[in-house]
Design a protein around this motif. Structure first.
Motif, PDB file in Angstrom:
ATOM      1  N   ASP A  29       0.887  -1.164   0.000  1.00 12.03           N
ATOM      2  CA  ASP A  29       0.000   0.000   0.000  1.00 12.03           C
ATOM      3  C   ASP A  29       0.918   1.205   0.000  1.00 12.03           C
ATOM      4  O   ASP A  29       2.099   1.083  -0.274  1.00 12.03           O
ATOM      5  CB  ASP A  29      -0.897  -0.034   1.244  1.00 12.03           C
ATOM      6  CG  ASP A  29      -2.140   0.829   1.079  1.00 12.03           C
ATOM      7  OD1 ASP A  29      -1.982   2.061   1.053  1.00 12.03           O
ATOM      8  OD2 ASP A  29      -3.240   0.281   0.968  1.00 12.03           O
ATOM      9  N   ASP A  30       0.382   2.372   0.343  1.00 10.72           N
ATOM     10  CA  ASP A  30       1.243   3.545   0.486  1.00 10.72           C
ATOM     11  C   ASP A  30       2.260   3.302   1.598  1.00 10.72           C
ATOM     12  O   ASP A  30       3.358   3.807   1.566  1.00 10.72           O
ATOM     13  CB  ASP A  30       0.410   4.793   0.789  1.00 10.72           C
ATOM     14  CG  ASP A  30      -0.455   5.188  -0.399  1.00 10.72           C
ATOM     15  OD1 ASP A  30      -0.091   4.840  -1.532  1.00 10.72           O
ATOM     16  OD2 ASP A  30      -1.482   5.828  -0.184  1.00 10.72           O
ATOM     17  N   GLY A  31       1.866   2.511   2.592  1.00 11.21           N
ATOM     18  CA  GLY A  31       2.741   2.043   3.656  1.00 11.21           C
ATOM     19  C   GLY A  31       2.395   0.589   3.873  1.00 11.21           C
ATOM     20  O   GLY A  31       1.370   0.119   3.415  1.00 11.21           O
ATOM     21  N   ASP A  32       3.238  -0.159   4.532  1.00  8.31           N
ATOM     22  CA  ASP A  32       2.924  -1.559   4.785  1.00  8.31           C
ATOM     23  C   ASP A  32       2.154  -1.685   6.085  1.00  8.31           C
ATOM     24  O   ASP A  32       2.502  -1.053   7.085  1.00  8.31           O
ATOM     25  CB  ASP A  32       4.192  -2.406   4.856  1.00  8.31           C
ATOM     26  CG  ASP A  32       4.797  -2.662   3.483  1.00  8.31           C
ATOM     27  OD1 ASP A  32       4.092  -2.457   2.483  1.00  8.31           O
ATOM     28  OD2 ASP A  32       5.960  -3.066   3.426  1.00  8.31           O
ATOM     29  N   PHE A  33       1.103  -2.500   6.076  1.00  9.55           N
ATOM     30  CA  PHE A  33       0.289  -2.759   7.245  1.00  9.55           C
ATOM     31  C   PHE A  33       0.424  -4.231   7.592  1.00  9.55           C
ATOM     32  O   PHE A  33       0.424  -5.081   6.707  1.00  9.55           O
ATOM     33  CB  PHE A  33      -1.181  -2.423   6.977  1.00  9.55           C
ATOM     34  CG  PHE A  33      -1.399  -0.951   6.731  1.00  9.55           C
ATOM     35  CD1 PHE A  33      -1.640  -0.093   7.793  1.00  9.55           C
ATOM     36  CD2 PHE A  33      -1.358  -0.440   5.454  1.00  9.55           C
ATOM     37  CE1 PHE A  33      -1.831   1.253   7.573  1.00  9.55           C
ATOM     38  CE2 PHE A  33      -1.551   0.910   5.220  1.00  9.55           C
ATOM     39  CZ  PHE A  33      -1.782   1.765   6.283  1.00  9.55           C
ATOM     40  N   GLU A  34       0.515  -4.533   8.883  1.00  8.04           N
ATOM     41  CA  GLU A  34       0.698  -5.915   9.309  1.00  8.04           C
ATOM     42  C   GLU A  34      -0.636  -6.650   9.373  1.00  8.04           C
ATOM     43  O   GLU A  34      -1.606  -6.167   9.944  1.00  8.04           O
ATOM     44  CB  GLU A  34       1.383  -5.949  10.670  1.00  8.04           C
ATOM     45  CG  GLU A  34       1.848  -7.325  11.054  1.00  8.04           C
ATOM     46  CD  GLU A  34       2.707  -7.323  12.297  1.00  8.04           C
ATOM     47  OE1 GLU A  34       2.875  -8.416  12.852  1.00  8.04           O
ATOM     48  OE2 GLU A  34       3.187  -6.258  12.717  1.00  8.04           O
ATOM     49  N   VAL A  35      -0.663  -7.827   8.779  1.00 11.70           N
ATOM     50  CA  VAL A  35      -1.848  -8.668   8.746  1.00 11.70           C
ATOM     51  C   VAL A  35      -1.860  -9.558   9.979  1.00 11.70           C
ATOM     52  O   VAL A  35      -0.876 -10.236  10.266  1.00 11.70           O
ATOM     53  CB  VAL A  35      -1.863  -9.546   7.476  1.00 11.70           C
ATOM     54  CG1 VAL A  35      -3.045 -10.499   7.483  1.00 11.70           C
ATOM     55  CG2 VAL A  35      -1.869  -8.677   6.229  1.00 11.70           C
ATOM     56  N   GLU A  36      -2.980  -9.542  10.718  1.00 15.59           N
ATOM     57  CA  GLU A  36      -3.128 -10.459  11.853  1.00 15.59           C
ATOM     58  C   GLU A  36      -3.574 -11.833  11.360  1.00 15.59           C
ATOM     59  O   GLU A  36      -3.027 -12.849  11.753  1.00 15.59           O
ATOM     60  CB  GLU A  36      -4.132  -9.894  12.848  1.00 15.59           C
ATOM     61  CG  GLU A  36      -4.273 -10.710  14.102  1.00 15.59           C
ATOM     62  CD  GLU A  36      -5.134 -10.022  15.129  1.00 15.59           C
ATOM     63  OE1 GLU A  36      -5.914 -10.738  15.786  1.00 15.59           O
ATOM     64  OE2 GLU A  36      -5.058  -8.785  15.278  1.00 15.59           O
ATOM     65  N   ARG A  37      -4.594 -11.836  10.488  1.00 14.31           N
ATOM     66  CA  ARG A  37      -5.085 -13.090   9.916  1.00 14.31           C
ATOM     67  C   ARG A  37      -6.027 -12.778   8.751  1.00 14.31           C
ATOM     68  O   ARG A  37      -6.502 -11.664   8.593  1.00 14.31           O
ATOM     69  CB  ARG A  37      -5.809 -13.936  10.962  1.00 14.31           C
ATOM     70  CG  ARG A  37      -7.116 -13.360  11.456  1.00 14.31           C
ATOM     71  CD  ARG A  37      -7.778 -14.236  12.516  1.00 14.31           C
ATOM     72  NE  ARG A  37      -8.873 -13.525  13.129  1.00 14.31           N
ATOM     73  CZ  ARG A  37      -8.770 -12.727  14.178  1.00 14.31           C
ATOM     74  NH1 ARG A  37      -7.604 -12.526  14.748  1.00 14.31           N
ATOM     75  NH2 ARG A  37      -9.823 -12.109  14.663  1.00 14.31           N
ATOM     76  N   VAL A  38      -6.294 -13.823   7.965  1.00 11.56           N
ATOM     77  CA  VAL A  38      -7.278 -13.755   6.880  1.00 11.56           C
ATOM     78  C   VAL A  38      -8.568 -14.357   7.408  1.00 11.56           C
ATOM     79  O   VAL A  38      -8.572 -15.444   7.988  1.00 11.56           O
ATOM     80  CB  VAL A  38      -6.776 -14.508   5.633  1.00 11.56           C
ATOM     81  CG1 VAL A  38      -7.875 -14.610   4.594  1.00 11.56           C
ATOM     82  CG2 VAL A  38      -5.546 -13.825   5.055  1.00 11.56           C
ATOM     83  N   VAL A  94      -9.103  -9.216   5.352  1.00  7.02           N
ATOM     84  CA  VAL A  94      -7.958  -9.149   6.249  1.00  7.02           C
ATOM     85  C   VAL A  94      -8.330  -8.482   7.573  1.00  7.02           C
ATOM     86  O   VAL A  94      -8.979  -7.444   7.593  1.00  7.02           O
ATOM     87  CB  VAL A  94      -6.809  -8.357   5.584  1.00  7.02           C
ATOM     88  CG1 VAL A  94      -5.699  -8.038   6.568  1.00  7.02           C
ATOM     89  CG2 VAL A  94      -6.268  -9.124   4.395  1.00  7.02           C
ATOM     90  N   LYS A  95      -7.911  -9.130   8.663  1.00  5.49           N
ATOM     91  CA  LYS A  95      -7.958  -8.534  10.010  1.00  5.49           C
ATOM     92  C   LYS A  95      -6.574  -7.950  10.226  1.00  5.49           C
ATOM     93  O   LYS A  95      -5.567  -8.643  10.193  1.00  5.49           O
ATOM     94  CB  LYS A  95      -8.280  -9.612  11.061  1.00  5.49           C
ATOM     95  CG  LYS A  95      -8.028  -9.207  12.506  1.00  5.49           C
ATOM     96  CD  LYS A  95      -8.958  -8.127  12.970  1.00  5.49           C
ATOM     97  CE  LYS A  95      -8.811  -7.817  14.448  1.00  5.49           C
ATOM     98  NZ  LYS A  95      -7.760  -6.886  14.799  1.00  5.49           N
ATOM     99  N   TRP A  96      -6.516  -6.628  10.425  1.00  5.64           N
ATOM    100  CA  TRP A  96      -5.246  -5.921  10.586  1.00  5.64           C
ATOM    101  C   TRP A  96      -4.793  -5.943  12.036  1.00  5.64           C
ATOM    102  O   TRP A  96      -5.587  -5.720  12.946  1.00  5.64           O
ATOM    103  CB  TRP A  96      -5.389  -4.476  10.124  1.00  5.64           C
ATOM    104  CG  TRP A  96      -5.824  -4.363   8.701  1.00  5.64           C
ATOM    105  CD1 TRP A  96      -7.066  -4.040   8.252  1.00  5.64           C
ATOM    106  CD2 TRP A  96      -5.027  -4.598   7.539  1.00  5.64           C
ATOM    107  NE1 TRP A  96      -7.094  -4.054   6.882  1.00  5.64           N
ATOM    108  CE2 TRP A  96      -5.850  -4.396   6.419  1.00  5.64           C
ATOM    109  CE3 TRP A  96      -3.705  -4.972   7.339  1.00  5.64           C
ATOM    110  CZ2 TRP A  96      -5.383  -4.539   5.125  1.00  5.64           C
ATOM    111  CZ3 TRP A  96      -3.239  -5.107   6.039  1.00  5.64           C
ATOM    112  CH2 TRP A  96      -4.081  -4.890   4.951  1.00  5.64           C
ATOM    113  N   LYS A  97      -3.524  -6.199  12.245  1.00 10.61           N
ATOM    114  CA  LYS A  97      -2.959  -6.217  13.595  1.00 10.61           C
ATOM    115  C   LYS A  97      -3.007  -4.810  14.186  1.00 10.61           C
ATOM    116  O   LYS A  97      -2.596  -3.836  13.557  1.00 10.61           O
ATOM    117  CB  LYS A  97      -1.511  -6.721  13.564  1.00 10.61           C
ATOM    118  CG  LYS A  97      -0.947  -6.919  14.941  1.00 10.61           C
ATOM    119  CD  LYS A  97       0.374  -7.626  14.900  1.00 10.61           C
ATOM    120  CE  LYS A  97       0.848  -7.893  16.312  1.00 10.61           C
ATOM    121  NZ  LYS A  97       2.094  -8.636  16.320  1.00 10.61           N
ATOM    122  N   GLY A  98      -3.569  -4.724  15.403  1.00 11.41           N
ATOM    123  CA  GLY A  98      -3.647  -3.442  16.086  1.00 11.41           C
ATOM    124  C   GLY A  98      -4.898  -2.635  15.766  1.00 11.41           C
ATOM    125  O   GLY A  98      -5.054  -1.515  16.255  1.00 11.41           O
TER     126      GLY A  98
END
Length: 70
Positions: free
Chosen positions: A8-17, A31-35
């Motif tokens: 993306d414009d920045g990287d986002f951490e994936v918690e799970r699909v 995607v469930k995003w971490k945090g």
């Protein structure tokens, strides 16, 4: 092991699909995003994942759930 990220414009951490769909011929994963809360879940194209480990985990968990007798 590096955290799973999505381009993306920045990287986002994936918690799970959480789920999968096909939209206009493109495979997308929910995607469930971490945090972030579940309200921020979003559909991401398979081609936008930097790594495939979370996708593989999603399919393994799904297969295990299908294999469970009722």
């Amino acid at each position: 092991m590096a955290p799973e990220t999505v381009q993306d414009d920045g990287d986002f951490e994936v918690e799970r699909v959480e789920d999968i769909r096909n939209k206009d011929g493109e495979t997308q994963y929910l995607v469930k995003w971490k945090g972030y809360s579940a309200l921020e879940n979003s559909w991401v194209a398979e081609t936008d994942f930097n790594e495939t480990e979370v996708i593989e985990e999603f399919w393994a968990k799904r297969a295990a759930n299908i294999a469970q007798p009722e």
